[in-house]
Design a protein around this motif. Structure first.
Motif, mmCIF file in Angstrom:
data_model
loop_
_atom_site.group_PDB
_atom_site.id
_atom_site.type_symbol
_atom_site.label_atom_id
_atom_site.label_comp_id
_atom_site.label_asym_id
_atom_site.label_seq_id
_atom_site.Cartn_x
_atom_site.Cartn_y
_atom_site.Cartn_z
ATOM 1 N N UNK A 150 -10.279 0.205 -18.647
ATOM 2 C CA UNK A 150 -9.153 -0.714 -18.794
ATOM 3 C C UNK A 150 -7.950 -0.169 -18.025
ATOM 4 N N UNK A 151 -7.615 -0.874 -16.948
ATOM 5 C CA UNK A 151 -6.473 -0.480 -16.123
ATOM 6 C C UNK A 151 -5.222 -1.124 -16.686
ATOM 7 N N UNK A 152 -4.163 -0.329 -16.832
ATOM 8 C CA UNK A 152 -2.906 -0.841 -17.371
ATOM 9 C C UNK A 152 -2.265 -1.833 -16.427
ATOM 10 N N UNK A 153 -1.727 -2.887 -16.992
ATOM 11 C CA UNK A 153 -1.041 -3.896 -16.189
ATOM 12 C C UNK A 153 0.316 -3.381 -15.739
ATOM 13 N N UNK A 154 0.723 -3.792 -14.575
ATOM 14 C CA UNK A 154 2.051 -3.402 -14.097
ATOM 15 C C UNK A 154 2.918 -4.653 -14.035
ATOM 16 N N UNK A 155 4.147 -4.541 -14.482
ATOM 17 C CA UNK A 155 5.035 -5.694 -14.505
ATOM 18 C C UNK A 155 4.529 -6.740 -15.485
ATOM 19 N N UNK A 156 4.258 -7.917 -14.982
ATOM 20 C CA UNK A 156 3.797 -9.010 -15.839
ATOM 21 C C UNK A 156 2.283 -9.142 -15.868
ATOM 22 N N UNK A 170 -3.726 9.477 -13.088
ATOM 23 C CA UNK A 170 -3.656 8.454 -14.137
ATOM 24 C C UNK A 170 -4.975 8.336 -14.886
ATOM 25 N N UNK A 171 -4.832 7.996 -16.152
ATOM 26 C CA UNK A 171 -6.006 7.744 -16.984
ATOM 27 C C UNK A 171 -6.045 6.258 -17.336
ATOM 28 N N UNK A 172 -7.231 5.702 -17.554
ATOM 29 C CA UNK A 172 -7.278 4.305 -18.007
ATOM 30 C C UNK A 172 -6.740 4.202 -19.431
ATOM 31 N N UNK A 173 -6.379 2.985 -19.849
ATOM 32 C CA UNK A 173 -5.929 2.782 -21.225
ATOM 33 C C UNK A 173 -7.088 2.952 -22.202
ATOM 34 N N UNK A 174 -8.287 2.551 -21.763
ATOM 35 C CA UNK A 174 -9.469 2.630 -22.624
ATOM 36 C C UNK A 174 -10.721 2.688 -21.763
ATOM 37 N N UNK A 175 -11.795 3.173 -22.371
ATOM 38 C CA UNK A 175 -13.114 3.169 -21.743
ATOM 39 C C UNK A 175 -14.051 2.458 -22.707
ATOM 40 N N UNK A 176 -14.743 1.432 -22.194
ATOM 41 C CA UNK A 176 -15.705 0.685 -23.004
ATOM 42 C C UNK A 176 -17.106 1.085 -22.577
ATOM 43 N N UNK A 177 -17.942 1.392 -23.547
ATOM 44 C CA UNK A 177 -19.304 1.825 -23.246
ATOM 45 C C UNK A 177 -20.299 0.925 -23.955
ATOM 46 N N UNK A 178 -21.270 0.422 -23.194
ATOM 47 C CA UNK A 178 -22.359 -0.369 -23.742
ATOM 48 C C UNK A 178 -23.649 0.405 -23.505
ATOM 49 N N UNK A 179 -24.415 0.604 -24.570
ATOM 50 C CA UNK A 179 -25.656 1.368 -24.487
ATOM 51 C C UNK A 179 -26.811 0.494 -24.966
ATOM 52 N N UNK A 180 -27.875 0.465 -24.169
ATOM 53 C CA UNK A 180 -29.107 -0.214 -24.588
ATOM 54 C C UNK A 180 -30.179 0.850 -24.749
ATOM 55 N N UNK A 181 -30.849 0.772 -25.890
ATOM 56 C CA UNK A 181 -31.936 1.719 -26.142
ATOM 57 C C UNK A 181 -33.258 0.997 -26.026
ATOM 58 N N UNK A 182 -34.340 1.732 -26.087
ATOM 59 C CA UNK A 182 -35.672 1.141 -25.956
ATOM 60 C C UNK A 182 -35.870 0.026 -26.971
ATOM 61 N N UNK A 183 -36.521 -1.068 -26.557
ATOM 62 C CA UNK A 183 -36.686 -2.212 -27.460
ATOM 63 C C UNK A 183 -37.418 -1.868 -28.758
ATOM 64 N N UNK A 184 -38.343 -0.917 -28.718
ATOM 65 C CA UNK A 184 -39.063 -0.588 -29.953
ATOM 66 C C UNK A 184 -38.173 0.080 -30.985
ATOM 67 N N UNK A 185 -36.964 0.463 -30.586
ATOM 68 C CA UNK A 185 -36.016 1.006 -31.551
ATOM 69 C C UNK A 185 -35.390 -0.118 -32.381
#
Length: 199
Positions: A150-156, A170-185
Motif C-alpha cells: 500500500x503506497x501512501x497517497x500524496x496530496x489528494x 520509504x516504507x509502504x503503509x501496509x503489506x497484504x499477503x495472500x497464501x494458498x495452500x494445497x487443496x487437500x488441506x
C-alpha cells in the motif's frame, strides 16, 4: 393342601417375544452406531481443517511480526515483489560465547516454489545473503503467495495497492499477503494485511 398344577399359570416371555425384542435392540443399536460414526468423521474433518487454518495463521503472524517491526534503513532498503519481500530488521545472532544478541540486519520472506513453502531467512548487515537452503520454513505446503504493497497517497491522491515496492528510504503503509495452500488441506486462500508502524 396344595393347589393343582392346572390352575397355576407361570408368567414368562415366549422365545418369539425374546427374538423380536433382540431384533429391535439390534436395529436401534446399529442406528446409533452409524450416527456416532458419521458424527465422529465430521468432527475429525473439522479438527483437521481448523488445524490447517491455525498453521497458516501462525506462519503469517511470524512474518507479520517482523514486517511490523521494520524501520527505514538506507543501506538495506525495502524490496518487494509479488512473491518475496526483503526489509531491514533486528536479527538474532550468536556470538563466540554462544550468547544470542540482536543486531541490525536483513530479513527476507519468500515463496520457495521448489520446497512449496513460505520461507524466511535473515542475515546480519553487511553480510551477503545466505543461500536459499539456509532459509527457515515458516509455512509448509504453500502453492501460491501474492504480496501487495500500500503506497501512501500524496496530496489528494488516495493510497493505492501496488504489486512491487522498491525504496531505500520509504516504507509502504501496509503489506497484504495472500497464501494458498494445497487443496487437500481443505482451505482456500488466507489473506492478512500488516500495517507498518514506521511508515
Amino acid at each position: 393342601m396344595g393347589v393343582p398344577n392346572e390352575h397355576r399359570r407361570i408368567e414368562a416371555f415366549s422365545l418369539l417375544e425374546l427374538l423380536v425384542v433382540c431384533a429391535i435392540i439390534g436395529v436401534i443399536g446399529s442406528a446409533i452406531a452409524v450416527t456416532l460414526a458419521v458424527g465422529l468423521r465430521v468432527w475429525e474433518r473439522a479438527q483437521a481443517l481448523g488445524g490447517a487454518q491455525t498453521t497458516t495463521l501462525v506462519g503469517l503472524e511470524i512474518m507479520g511480526r517482523d514486517l511490523q517491526n521494520t524501520f527505514p534503513l538506507y543501506a538495506v532498503g525495502m524490496e518487494g515483489t509479488s512473491e518475496s519481500v526483503t526489509f531491514p530488521g533486528l536479527v538474532s545472532q550468536s556470538d563466540s560465547t554462544g550468547r544470542r544478541a540482536s543486531r541490525i540486519g536483513t530479513i527476507k520472506c519468500y515463496h520457495d516454489r521448489g520446497r512449496q513453502a513460505l520461507v524466511k531467512k535473515n542475515w546480519v548487515f553487511p553480510c551477503p545473503e545466505p543461500p536459499d537452503a539456509a532459509g527457515e520454513v515458516i509455512l509448509p505446503e504453500v502453492t501460491e503467495v501474492i504480496l501487495t504493497y500500500l503506497a501512501g497517497g500524496s496530496g489528494r491522491r488516495e493510497p493505492q495497492w501496488q504489486t512491487s515496492w522498491h525504496s531505500r528510504t520509504n516504507l509502504p503503509l501496509a503489506v497484504k499477503m495472500t497464501v494458498r495452500r494445497r487443496p487437500e488441506k481443505g482451505q482456500s486462500a488466507t489473506q492478512k494485511t500488516f500495517f507498518l508502524h514506521n511508515s
